[in-house]
Design a protein around this motif. Structure first.
Motif, mmCIF file in Angstrom:
data_model
loop_
_atom_site.group_PDB
_atom_site.id
_atom_site.type_symbol
_atom_site.label_atom_id
_atom_site.label_comp_id
_atom_site.label_asym_id
_atom_site.label_seq_id
_atom_site.Cartn_x
_atom_site.Cartn_y
_atom_site.Cartn_z
ATOM 1 N N PRO A 39 0.924 -0.971 -0.063
ATOM 2 C CA PRO A 39 0.084 -0.061 0.109
ATOM 3 C C PRO A 39 0.561 1.105 -0.285
ATOM 4 N N GLY A 40 0.334 1.989 -0.762
ATOM 5 C CA GLY A 40 1.193 3.743 -0.666
ATOM 6 C C GLY A 40 2.554 2.943 -1.420
ATOM 7 N N SER A 43 1.195 5.894 -5.151
ATOM 8 C CA SER A 43 1.516 6.853 -4.685
ATOM 9 C C SER A 43 3.107 7.418 -4.456
ATOM 10 N N LEU A 82 -5.841 -2.008 -5.368
ATOM 11 C CA LEU A 82 -4.791 -0.773 -4.186
ATOM 12 C C LEU A 82 -6.418 -0.963 -3.747
ATOM 13 N N GLU A 86 -6.233 4.911 -1.588
ATOM 14 C CA GLU A 86 -5.102 5.215 -2.308
ATOM 15 C C GLU A 86 -5.779 5.381 -3.516
ATOM 16 N N THR A 89 -7.290 8.710 -4.620
ATOM 17 C CA THR A 89 -5.447 9.784 -4.425
ATOM 18 C C THR A 89 -5.350 10.179 -5.205
#
Length: 700
Positions: A39-40, A43, A82, A86, A89
């Protein structure tokens, strides 16, 4: 993955992944693979590839990893998908600012946005299309270009969705509103002068919108059915009524005409011969087309095409006066011509006239009847209208076969118009001779051809003719042969454009081919000129191909007398068939044919003719589509002088044939072994002797 702490780590690993050192590269790739499901991670990648201060290679790699991640983990049902938070975003970040300075990265970002749109638009991403539409109107050139690029990829991707529900969403969310957007942009452009930056941006957007429509129609004709009516109304309104005045521009007109043409010609919209064999979707589309193309609509389209779009423009007339050859080359298919408005209008006319010929034939004939007799030389507008109408009659020749008595028209009007010598009547003379060229293979009595030849000769004498390829009967043409050949040769010398010279050579070759040996008294001047033309055309291989074709027909016409051409002819054959020389790519096929006819018409085997056979071994090694002609050439050498030929080349031939037998078909093997058996009995003994001789050499 915490963004602040992770960014520097991911950036470091991405940098290592761009290394040429495998010891550094491999561990970095493994680490990135492990992070794909964290996760992330995406981003962090977004932050990296949108940071223009970083190394381009690192940002490029970040985009690629992001794009690959969309394919694997974006859908809800994917393993390690995902999170929705997220993705929200990421979607916002992707369209926050269209300012990527590097073209390659900008393209990749546009593609990955389109990939996300394919899954999420419009349900989870309703703001995408409105954001793009607003972004294409900004004043910054870079931002506008990137927004347009993204818009193109998004719409292209959405248009390719196949599920009925997805197609309906695309239609409802975008295409349904597209015509209103187009109208808004067109009306905005009305008050902005041509050349203004804003006008240019608007035109780019309009073209992009119409391209989306064309792509959608091309790929999904039945899904396009609900748009047929609105598309036709929109295109016809702007292109064929006053609504488009002061608004439309050339590329937009071309796109609209292509839209109409694709609907008219679309096979998906044409019912079968037996209605019951047609699908409901086809019948529905055909019904909409039929309801739209009423008599008044078709009449207006036809009239506007002919009397507005077919008219020669001031620019074209000026070009014709200043550069006749350049004008002719452009009009008959130059590179820029095929992308311009004129060919598009002519193709649309042909397609619509073919589809609705019963309706449109009376309309066109009425135009013709209104133009009887010669036109007032002072009335430039009337001359250009006549030129346009005659153009239409030529384009529709096959459709008008049963409706036009062309022989009577030729005798009663067209022939007289060819004899009007005033300079202002030049467009009509040119158009009439082109028109006859269109009709001569459709409907034209042979007993009228002497009158036509006389008219052509007069036009050539006045240097007022675009040379056409006319069919002719040899006996009728012979009285004009000397003067025609002389005038065509003079034209060949005078013109400078490569394409024009090729065309004149083609006509000369056709004449030569038809009259054969009767050309002999008149070819001296051409024979003397061709070596100079060959030298001048060193950088123009297609012109050299035309020269080779002319030489083929000259040799056939001259027969044994062609031996006098050998000082010029044989070096050309040598060059054209030498596979070590770059021009052979263009010249080989015609060069082999010239070689063959030279042998077939040679009275004896000269040392120079024997010497060029050195090219054959390499040709046989190619095993190309020219192999059969190679065998014919070998055959011709054997028949011409078997002993002298085989004494020189038997060993090389045996070696080449043995190699060929490993690779070629049974038919080819027979050809190689027999060097093409001839039915003519007088050749049989000679061939058998030759191959006994060949066998003896191989045993030695």
């Amino acid at each position: 993955m915490d963004l602040n702490s992770a960014s520097s780590i991911v950036l470091q690993v991405l940098t290592q992944a761009t290394s040429q050192d495998t010891a550094v590269l491999k561990p970095a790739e493994e680490q990135l693979k492990q992070w794909e499901t964290q996760p992330g991670f995406y981003s962090v990648l977004l932050n990296i590839f949108t940071n223009h201060a970083l190394d381009v290679n690192v940002r490029w790699l970040a985009v690629l990893y992001f794009k690959n991640g969309i394919d694997r983990y974006w859908r809800r049902v994917a393993p390690h998908a995902l999170s929705e938070e997220e993705k929200t975003t990421l979607r916002a970040g992707l369209i926050a600012n269209f300012n990527e300075p590097v073209n390659q990265i900008a393209t990749q970002i546009s593609v990955l946005i389109a990939k996300v749109a394919r899954v999420d638009c419009p349900r989870q991403w309703p703001e995408l299309i409105p954001t793009l539409l607003e972004s294409v109107k900004v004043q910054d050139d870079l931002r506008q270009h990137r927004a347009l690029l993204t818009f193109y990829h998004v719409t292209k991707t959405l248009a390719s969705k196949r599920l009925a529900a997805d197609r309906k969403l695309f239609y409802d969310g975008f295409l349904h509103a597209l015509f209103e957007r187009l109208k808004q942009f067109l009306e905005c452009s009305r008050n902005i002068r041509t050349g203004n930056v804003c006008r240019d941006r608007l035109e780019k957007t309009i073209i992009l919108f119409t391209k989306v429509l064309l792509d959608f129609l091309d790929q999904h004709p039945f899904s396009f059915t609900p748009l047929i009516q609105r598309s036709l109304e929109f295109a016809v309104s702007y292109v064929f009524t006053e609504a488009g005045e002061g608004v439309v521009f050339e590329r937009f007109i071309v796109q609209c005409m292509n839209l109409i043409k694709m609907i008219v010609k679309n096979y998906a919209y044409k019912p079968s011969k037996y209605i019951e064999d047609s699908s409901p979707e086809t019948l529905e589309a055909h019904k909409i087309k039929t309801a739209f193309f009423t008599y008044p609509t078709l009449m207006e389209i036809c009239r506007r095409l002919v009397t507005h779009y077919f008219l020669l423009t001031e620019e074209e007339l000026t070009m014709w006066e200043e550069d006749p050859e350049g004008f002719t080359v452009e009009e008959t298919g130059g590179d820029s011509w095929k992308y311009s408005l004129r060919p598009c209008t002519e193709v649309l006319f042909i397609d619509i006239f073919h589809e609705y010929n019963q309706t449109l034939t009376p309309v066109l004939l009425e135009m013709v009847h209104s133009l009887q007799g010669t036109t007032n030389l002072e009335d430039t507008s009337a001359i250009l209208i006549k030129d346009a109408v005659y153009n239409a009659v030529g384009l529709a020749a096959y459709e008008l076969f049963d409706s036009v008595d062309f022989d009577q028209w030729f005798k009663n009007q067209l022939l007289a118009e060819l004899q009007v010598s005033h300079n202002r009547y030049k467009p009509i003379r040119r158009r009439v001779i082109w028109l006859i060229g269109q009709w001569i293979s459709v409907k034209f009595k042979s007993d009228l051809r002497p009158m036509l030849y006389e008219a052509i000769r007069n036009l050539l004498q006045d240097q007022d003719l675009v040379v056409n390829d006319f069919e002719f009967r040899t006996d009728q043409f012979l009285p004009y042969l000397e003067s025609m050949f002389t005038l065509l040769f003079q034209l060949l010398q005078e013109v400078t454009e490569c394409d024009t010279k090729m065309h004149v050579l083609h006509v000369l070759s056709c004449v030569n081919e038809r009259v054969n040996v009767q050309i002999r008294p008149y070819v001296g001047c051409l024979v003397q000129y061709l070596p100079l033309l060959w030298k001048q055309s060193e950088e123009h291989n297609m012109l050299r191909c035309a020269i080779l074709t002319t030489l083929i027909h000259l040799v056939q016409g001259l027969g044994a007398e062609s031996k006098n051409l050998y000082p010029f002819l044989l070096p050309i054959i040598q060059l054209s068939t030498d596979v070590s020389q770059p021009p052979h790519v263009y010249l080989l096929e015609d060069g082999l044919e010239l070689w063959l006819v030279t042998l077939e018409n040679s009275p004896c085997l000269t040392p120079e003719l024997l010497r060029i056979f050195q090219n054959m071994s390499a040709l046989l090694e190619l095993s190309s589509e020219n192999l059969k002609n190679c065998f014919k050439i070998i055959n011709a050498y054997v028949f011409l002088s078997s002993t002298e030929f085989l004494q020189t080349y038997a060993v090389d031939l045996c070696r080449s044939f043995c190699e060929l037998l490993k690779d070629i078909t049974t038919e080819g093997q027979v050809q190689a072994l027999k060097v093409e058996y001839r039915e003519n009995v007088k050749y049989l003994d000679l061939q058998l002797q030759a191959f006994v001789f060949l066998q003896d050499f191989s045993q030695d």
